[in-house]
Enzyme design. Structure first.
Site, short mmCIF file in Angstrom:
data_model
loop_
_atom_site.label_atom_id
_atom_site.label_comp_id
_atom_site.label_asym_id
_atom_site.label_seq_id
_atom_site.Cartn_x
_atom_site.Cartn_y
_atom_site.Cartn_z
N ARG A 6 0.87 -1.06 -0.03
CA ARG A 6 0.07 -0.03 -0.18
C ARG A 6 0.79 1.36 -0.22
NH1 ARG A 6 -4.96 0.95 3.35
NH2 ARG A 6 -4.77 -1.24 3.72
N THR A 7 1.68 1.32 0.82
CA THR A 7 2.65 2.62 1.00
C THR A 7 3.59 2.87 -0.23
OG1 THR A 7 2.44 2.24 3.44
CG2 THR A 7 4.19 3.90 2.57
N HIS A 31 5.60 7.96 11.30
CA HIS A 31 5.15 7.54 9.59
C HIS A 31 4.56 8.83 9.32
CE1 HIS A 31 3.76 5.92 6.38
NE2 HIS A 31 2.94 4.86 6.51
N LYS A 64 20.78 -10.71 1.13
CA LYS A 64 21.94 -11.59 0.98
C LYS A 64 22.69 -10.78 2.23
CE LYS A 64 21.43 -12.75 -3.53
NZ LYS A 64 21.08 -11.54 -4.58
N ARG A 99 10.98 2.49 4.11
CA ARG A 99 10.42 1.76 5.30
C ARG A 99 11.37 0.67 5.69
NH1 ARG A 99 5.25 -0.08 6.14
NH2 ARG A 99 4.59 2.08 5.87
#
Ligand SMILES: [Zn+2]
Lengths: 200, 311, 441
Positions: B55-56, B133, B83, B105
């Site tokens: 969504r974001t 946020h 990795k 994020r």
């Protein structure tokens, strides 16, 4: 952008180019010319480029209405997001873009701006117009043409041709935002080098 | 305005209003036939997502693309990140690639702050751990302004749920305070920070009492991992004490709205009938997310490196 | 070689000359002469018995990229130390005679400070079964301090047994007081700052609950408890109470807890991440007062080197710990002497005499490098005493540069700090390990 007034240098006086009655006569003359060149204003809309173009478009529409009785459509075209010099000028507050009733498709669109200088604002306006519709023709009306063009652009309606030095600034003042009507020339020492002809 | 958007608390009132006003103009682009502006042509925006959040991420991607930026999605899955590459090495890579903005994020609070120490690009916090946020708070404020039809001075907002672990709550408390709203946080004491004297918000343990005069009730999700960690006895009891159902909706003033940053757990913190009611703004919040993120990217990427814009 | 130290101010008091010969202070007084001895002009310098650290992490064996016994010894000597106690959380864990003897031997080979190994309380520091404490005590390392530091001996029965068992060889259990369930995922002090930063809180009560329990256990078992890195005001009160009861409880505080607060976390730079975490200004004040009034017995560094990649990362991913050996004395001067809370004799007490006594390092002089327990530390600067001492320039000010520290790691929280006082010289058994602020190896 640095907007400080330099502290040194000779302070040359601000020069008055047009006073309020003279500006009013210029607007009247452009209104007449528009009626002449557009077959009495048929199928024509005025799009002001903010900030002062917005108010000039409204004034022109009201003069046209007075001279011919025609209620010509007006709108606002904010070009900020189409400018090619954003990184130099910095982020600016946006103004609403408003299309005239009936839109601009197949209309004769007359862009209204206060000062024509490099032509960059007008170029940005062409791009913005192309994203908003498909006019039949586009014309340009300005209060002052001060020269120094950087694009092959010329105005169809010019209130006053005013030769200037690059470093000078021309300001069109309107009562709606500046409390007074008029046109002034600000000498180079008291303002930064303008990046574009848009009035500060 | 600061060069980066790391915390809603970094925004002055003037900054916040400028973003919201700009977002209103950006919103009109979504209604046009040509949904694209040339503003950020030639600029590169990297979506650096260490947590799955379609969504974001999508919202930022659409926002950047509407402004003609080149968008690179650098998701943790299937990249060097998975990795074992460190955040610092990833930052140096993005720096070398010439990223103009990095939208990050991350599950670790403060990861966006760390990123600013390692690269030149503008950093936008798209959610860091249990910290903040900020673009969610901006889109929430945008939605409130739109629905209430006015600025938020004096508006009464209840935020209900897992405040302790909520980055949405932290950002909203600060931004809403900046915009002049009064915030009440409603939660069981176990889901509130122990020390929050400096938070510009009231605290209540009683949802019914808080709803009587609100303009906005914002419900937060309670994550599954809290349910087994004794923050409350059972889902049923939580829902009974802190869920927004039809009865509680009726306690709110008639014009008051219900918000939820998603994803919702229907039947837990919000009843289906409330989520689907016309009072809920959940779908608008998603739509407004694009406009607000366009405004943020535009304003941050067109100011010079000292954080100065004009106008 | 012999050294004639001229005009040193003993414990900040009277100026005297000292002749160091064959590892012993053989003469003391005014205007001493000696034709053979190297002369060190020490006017303006303060002489303290060599500092003793009860809490050092040396990372060898296992993480020689972060610190070795050799690099840690260099850092210790530069910090004014003549003895350090090496915590057992190495890889492998020092929970057998073999590992503690290896650390002892590495210390002897370097020879800059005496390195006394600490043994783990439980096998693998897993908190399940007692390690062979007696075997470590009987080994060449002659271990007397046992600790699972890094982890808490959380099981109350296991803690009781450990306290009782080590009485047989006059051992002491050094507890890392951290209730593990109350600190799951904890990142920093639980308080106003953690609530703002969204970092999981490490509550004071998690430390205090264990200290309260352990103080009661020490009373109940009449055994010796040492509390590592006390960090809260509440802990100071509990220890004060235990001492009033007459129980055998000692405690240490770290320099960083005397100076820094949790406000440092606003930068999200994990160089400020440490366990137990930096606390509030009120805690800092209580710790200073506790150290001044003797409730807290000693300053210990909890010197915890970490490789760059373990700190140049997200806060939550970073390993906790800070460098401490080379800055400890300066921090104590700034927080305790400049505030008037301690004088130089008090500093000697808390950084040399008492830690040596707690660690059992203050026996009579040991001759030669091999055999016998580590001894001769934390003793008075007097005739016939071992020549373990450090000379400090109290007027010096210096700026901490991580890159120029002797430690292999760079994780000092004091980067760029201007600190008072600098170690000018250190002598171990009459040999200069540091001269003119430079390590002699
Ligand atoms: Zn410890």
């Amino acid at each position: 952008m640095d907007t400080r007034v330099p502290e040194t240098g000779v302070q040359r006086p601000v020069r008055k180019i047009l006073d309020a009655p003279a500006l009013s006569r210029v607007i009247d003359r452009i209104a007449h010319q528009i009626l002449e060149k557009t077959d009495g204003g048929t199928n024509t809309v005025l799009l002001g480029i903010p900030t002062r173009g917005t108010f000039l478009a409204r004034r022109l529409a009201s003069r046209i209405k007075a001279f011919s009785g025609l209620a010509i459509g007006t709108g606002v075209l904010d070009i900020t997001l189409y400018r090619d010099d954003l990184r130099m000028r910095g982020a600016r507050a946006l103004e609403p873009t408003e299309m005239p009733d009936g839109g601009i498709d197949n209309k004769r669109v007359i862009l209204i701006d206060d000062v024509l200088f490099s032509g960059r604002s007008v170029r940005a306006a062409f791009d913005a117009l192309a994203d908003l519709g498909r006019p039949r023709a586009v014309q340009l009306a300005v209060i002052v043409d001060r020269g120094h063009r950087e694009f092959p652009i010329r105005a169809d309606y010019v209130g006053k041709n005013l030769p200037t030095a690059r470093a000078e600034t021309v300001k069109v003042q309107l009562a709606e935002v500046d409390d007074v009507d008029g046109v002034i020339l600000v000498p180079a020492e008291s303002t930064p080098t303008p990046l574009d002809g848009e009035s500060v | 305005m600061n060069r980066h958007l790391l915390s809603a608390g970094d925004l002055s009132r003037e900054d916040a209003l400028k973003i919201l006003d700009t977002a209103e103009q950006m919103a009109t682009v979504g209604d046009r036939e040509v949904k694209k502006l040339p503003t950020l042509r030639g600029r590169t925006v990297v979506n650096l997502f260490y947590e799955d959040s379609t969504r974001t991420r999508t919202s930022f991607e659409v926002a950047a693309k509407r402004l003609s930026a080149d968008v690179i999605n650098f998701s943790a899955k299937g990249s060097s990140v998975s990795k074992g590459e460190s955040l610092k090495d990833t930052a140096l890579t993005l720096h070398a690639m010439g990223a103009d903005a990095v939208v990050i994020r991350h599950a670790a609070s403060g990861a966006p702050h760390r990123l600013t120490q390692w690269l030149d690009a503008v950093v936008v916090n798209a959610g860091d751990g249990t910290h903040e946020h900020p673009t969610q708070a901006l889109l929430d404020a945008f939605t409130m302004r739109q629905r209430l039809g006015r600025d938020l001075d004096g508006a009464k907002v209840a935020i209900v749920g897992d405040i302790l672990h909520s980055r949405v709550a932290r950002s909203n408390v600060q931004l809403l305070h900046t915009l002049g709203a009064h915030v009440t946080l409603v939660a069981p004491p176990t889901l509130l920070p122990r020390d929050m004297q400096t938070w510009p918000a009231q605290v209540s343990y009683d949802l019914d009492a808080a709803l009587g005069d609100v303009d906005v009730c914002m419900m937060l999700r309670v994550q599954a991992e809290r349910m087994t960690a004794s923050y409350f006895p059972t889902v049923r009891e939580y829902s009974r004490r802190y869920g927004l159902d039809g009865r509680r909706l009726a306690l709110m003033p008639k014009e008051a709205i219900v918000m939820h940053p998603g994803p919702m757990v229907r039947g837990m913190e919000i009843a289906g009938e409330v989520a689907d009611s016309s009072r809920a703004t959940i779908v608008e919040q998603v739509r407004n997310g694009v406009s607000v993120r366009m405004a943020v990217l535009y304003l941050l990427l067109t100011q010079d490196s000292t954080g100065q814009g004009t106008a | 070689m012999s050294w004639l130290i001229k005009n040193a101010s003993i414990l900040g008091g009277e100026q005297q000359d000292m002749l160091l010969r064959d590892g012993v202070i053989t003469e003391m007084g005014k205007d001493l002469q000696d034709g053979e001895a190297e002369i060190l002009e020490a006017a303006g310098l303060i002489a303290l018995p060599g500092l003793v650290d009860l809490h050092t992490h040396l990372r060898e064996p296992g993480r020689e990229d972060a610190e070795t016994v050799r690099s840690g010894s260099r850092a210790a000597a530069l910090g004014g130390y003549t003895a350090i106690c090496a915590m057992p959380n190495t890889n492998p864990i020092a929970d057998t005679a073999g590992v503690v003897e290896q650390v002892l031997r590495l210390g002897q080979e370097t020879g800059l400070v005496d390195v006394q190994p600490i043994g783990a309380v439980t096998i693998g520091q897993r908190g399940e079964h007692l390690a062979e404490l007696g075997t470590m005590a009987d080994s060449a390392a002659q271990v007397r301090i046992f600790s699972d530091d890094g982890h808490c001996v959380a099981d109350p029965v296991l803690m009781r047994r450990a306290l009782e068992y080590v009485r047989a060889f006059d051992g002491v259990v050094a507890q890392h007081a951290e209730e593990p369930r109350l600190t799951e995922g904890a990142q920093m002090n639980e308080g106003e700052v953690s609530s703002q930063l969204g970092l999981a809180g490490w509550p004071a009560v998690a430390e205090e609950a264990i200290i309260a329990r352990d103080v009661l256990l020490a009373g109940h078992t009449q055994s010796r408890l040492h509390v590592c890195h006390v960090s809260t005001a509440g802990s100071v009160e509990l220890i004060r109470w235990g001492k009033q009861k007459g129980w055998q409880v000692t405690a240490e505080v770290c320099p960083h807890h005397l100076l820094l607060t949790d406000e440092q976390a606003h930068s999200y730079d994990p160089v400020f991440k440490v366990n137990p975490p930096l606390r509030t200004a009120a805690d800092v004040q209580a710790l200073r007062e506790g150290l001044a009034d003797g409730t807290i017995d000693v300053v210990a560094t909890d010197h915890a080197p970490h490789a760059a990649q373990d700190k140049e990362c997200e806060w939550a991913q970073a390993r906790p710990g800070m460098l401490g050996l080379e800055t400890a004395l300066s921090i104590v001067v700034q927080t305790m002497i400049e505030t008037g809370l301690l004088d130089w004799a008090g500093v000697a007490e808390r950084m040399s005499i008492t830690p040596a006594r707690i660690g059992g390092l203050n026996g009579p002089q040991r001759r030669g490098a091999a055999g016998g327990p580590i001894a001769g530390h934390g003793r008075p600067l007097a005739l016939g005493e071992p020549a373990n001492l450090t000379l400090i320039d109290p007027a010096a000010r210096w700026t901490v540069e991580a890159a120029s520290l002797a430690s292999l790691s760079r994780n000092t929280p004091y980067q760029g700090f201007e600190l008072p006082a600098r170690v000018s010289a250190t002598f171990l058994r009459g040999n200069a390990t540091v001269l003119d602020g430079k390590v002699q190896l």
